[in-house]
Design a protein around this motif. Sequence first.
Motif, short mmCIF file in Angstrom:
data_model
loop_
_atom_site.label_atom_id
_atom_site.label_comp_id
_atom_site.label_asym_id
_atom_site.label_seq_id
_atom_site.Cartn_x
_atom_site.Cartn_y
_atom_site.Cartn_z
N LYS A 93 41.14 34.08 38.18
CA LYS A 93 40.88 33.92 39.60
C LYS A 93 42.22 33.77 40.31
O LYS A 93 43.26 33.62 39.68
N GLY A 96 31.16 40.59 31.73
CA GLY A 96 30.79 39.86 32.94
C GLY A 96 31.25 38.41 32.97
O GLY A 96 30.93 37.68 33.89
N ARG A 97 32.02 37.99 31.98
CA ARG A 97 32.50 36.61 31.92
C ARG A 97 33.79 36.48 32.73
O ARG A 97 34.72 37.29 32.56
N GLU A 98 33.87 35.48 33.60
CA GLU A 98 35.07 35.28 34.41
C GLU A 98 36.25 34.95 33.50
O GLU A 98 36.16 34.09 32.63
N GLU A 144 36.62 39.54 35.86
CA GLU A 144 35.74 39.27 34.73
C GLU A 144 35.98 40.33 33.66
O GLU A 144 36.45 41.42 33.96
N ASP A 145 35.68 39.97 32.41
CA ASP A 145 35.83 40.94 31.33
C ASP A 145 34.67 41.92 31.37
O ASP A 145 33.78 41.83 32.23
N TRP A 153 38.16 37.19 41.94
CA TRP A 153 38.12 36.84 40.54
C TRP A 153 38.10 38.09 39.68
O TRP A 153 37.84 39.18 40.17
#
Length: 188
Positions: free
Chosen positions: A123, A118-120, A114-115, A112
């Motif tokens: 994927k 830390g936000r996904e 993430e930015d 995955w």
Amino acid sequence: MSTGPSYGSPGYAQRIVPLFSGNGYIIEQKILALRDTFGIKDRNGNQLAYVKKQLVSFGPKFWYEDTSGQRLGEIHGKVLTIRPSFEIYDAQNQLRARVKEKLIVLIGSKWWMEDASGREIAKIKGNVWEHDYQVQDPSGGAIAQIHKKWVTIRDSYSVEMLNPAFDPFLVLSYAISLDNTEKKENKK
């Protein structure tokens, strides 16, 4: 509560690397190069940039440069982690994204992105080891399709952007990070 435009929304149209403004790319690995070097071309075969691996570093480190040698961004692989992890930086050395691999996969994607917060944001669906996979947003919407061309003398990947709101620089960095990990795994 809004956190601003997401990577998959139409409000995120400004490109990290303006050279990557199209929707089709070819990543070709150079055959006779001292270091791992990739050429990035548009779908018409025009050379846009190069990605070069640093010869000596603590963990894999790649940098993007345009055809005149100007640095466009970097990918830093982390060594002292439990799982493979890569950080993607822009030309101003700002962290833009991280690529990570899950240790145990019961359901969902093994890889995955993430930015910086830390936000996904993406994927993988498909087979990374067979080099035929789709990059999807967290809800399963298509972002890009990546496919390895098998009848060439060198590694060559076709990258087709399916979501114009997602930044191609991040997808290209995703593909190069996975390629590096796959080659490292094959050497074991």
